[in-house]
Design a protein around this motif. Structure first.
Motif, short mmCIF file in Angstrom:
data_model
loop_
_atom_site.label_atom_id
_atom_site.label_comp_id
_atom_site.label_asym_id
_atom_site.label_seq_id
_atom_site.Cartn_x
_atom_site.Cartn_y
_atom_site.Cartn_z
N LEU A 18 0.83 -1.20 0.00
CA LEU A 18 0.00 0.00 0.00
C LEU A 18 0.87 1.26 0.00
CD1 LEU A 18 -2.81 -1.00 2.55
CD2 LEU A 18 -3.08 -0.64 0.09
N SER A 32 2.38 1.74 -3.39
CA SER A 32 1.38 2.27 -4.31
C SER A 32 1.17 3.77 -4.08
CB SER A 32 0.05 1.53 -4.12
OG SER A 32 -0.96 2.07 -4.94
N MET A 33 1.15 4.18 -2.82
CA MET A 33 0.99 5.60 -2.50
C MET A 33 2.18 6.41 -3.02
SD MET A 33 -0.45 5.20 1.39
CE MET A 33 -0.20 6.94 1.78
N THR A 70 -4.98 6.31 -0.63
CA THR A 70 -4.39 5.84 -1.88
C THR A 70 -3.21 6.68 -2.33
OG1 THR A 70 -6.00 7.16 -3.12
CG2 THR A 70 -6.57 4.85 -2.67
N GLN A 74 -10.26 6.73 -5.39
CA GLN A 74 -10.07 5.31 -5.13
C GLN A 74 -9.99 4.56 -6.46
OE1 GLN A 74 -9.92 4.05 -1.78
NE2 GLN A 74 -9.81 6.25 -1.35
N SER A 114 -8.92 1.62 -7.14
CA SER A 114 -9.29 0.20 -7.00
C SER A 114 -10.19 0.05 -5.78
CB SER A 114 -8.04 -0.68 -6.87
OG SER A 114 -7.19 -0.53 -7.99
#
Length: 277
Positions: free
Chosen positions: A103, A106-107, A168, A196, A198
């Motif tokens: 996570l 991804s951020m 996100t 968002q 996903s």
């Protein structure tokens, strides 16, 4: 008892094998965590290669955040069964940490992509862009909120993003209803939002945009925001559009990269519709 047919290692030799300093092994011995196989009459410590596996497990558990005290407690009751249970427990911890790191990765990617894109934007230019349907996670309704209510809503929103792993990496934006924008209440947001890409099941989402937006950029504080909106409305009228249901604002550059608030850059996305429609 000393066995001359088995190779034993001095503290220095074993420390070299384990890639630690001698003091670490001496400390582990002092607290009863990892003691040498034997000590000779002069007090010199000797270790066997079989103890390397134990040392590796101790270091593994330390890396996973287990305290030396907890490791000692395990060793006091060690058995094949307790070791298997411990490893399964640690496996779950690693899986959870891996998900958290994914996570975070991804951020970070979102931040990199956003700032690389921003570096090539002409902030003086106003454009009409086609946006796909976008999923937002929203805060509670904050329209006409008092200062205290607004602060509480922001805190609750950020807390929920963190608790539900919905952060996100996209900027937190504010969406404003058409009626408020037409009344020049540009910062009387109805909700805060975060994109968002996903969306996961079990959370309330808002489907936004899916159409044309007039996009412009405001440089400066909210005190001068009206000037940018005046420019946007002028272009909108010239192009034969009228304001749609919502306007979205989000920072492009804020305190992360700019020291002075006068240098902040806000992206404004206004849903628009053809007057003829």
């Amino acid at each position: 008892m000393f066995n001359k047919n088995i190779k034993y290692f001095t503290t220095g030799e074993f420390a070299k094998i384990c890639k630690v300093n001698k003091q670490t092994l001496i400390y582990y011995d002092q607290i009863g965590l990892l003691s040498p196989v034997f000590k000779d009459d002069k007090g010199y410590r000797y270790y066997s290669i079989a103890q390397y596996d134990l040392f590796s497990v101790i270091e593994l558990l330390k890396t996973l955040g287990m305290s030396l005290k907890d490791i000692q407690n395990y060793l006091a009751e060690q058995s094949p069964e307790t070791f298997l249970a411990l490893m399964r427990q640690q496996q779950e911890i690693v899986a959870r940490k891996r998900k958290e790191l994914e996570l975070i990765e991804s951020m970070i990617k979102v931040k990199i992509d956003s700032f690389e894109l921003a570096a090539n934007i002409n902030f003086d230019k106003i454009t009409i862009e086609r946006y796909p349907e976008t999923t937002f996670y929203l805060s509670s309704n904050i329209e006409n909120a008092t200062e205290e209510q607004f602060v509480t809503a922001v805190a609750d929103f950020i807390d929920e993003l963190d608790r539900s792993q919905l952060d996100t990496g996209y900027p937190i934006g504010g969406m404003t209803r058409r009626e408020q924008v037409l009344a020049s209440n540009y910062t009387n947001y109805s909700h805060l939002y975060m994109e968002q890409p996903s969306p996961r099941e079990g959370h309330p989402y808002f489907k936004a945009i899916a159409g044309n937006c007039l996009v412009g950029y405001h440089i400066g504080t909210t005190e001068t925001l009206s000037k940018t909106y005046e420019r946007l409305f002028k272009i909108m009228e010239e192009q034969g559009y009228e304001l749609g249901q919502y306007v979205y604002e989000e920072y492009i550059y804020d305190a992360i990269v700019k020291e002075r608030e006068e240098e902040y850059v806000t992206k404004i996305m206004m849903e628009i519709e053809n007057v003829s429609d």
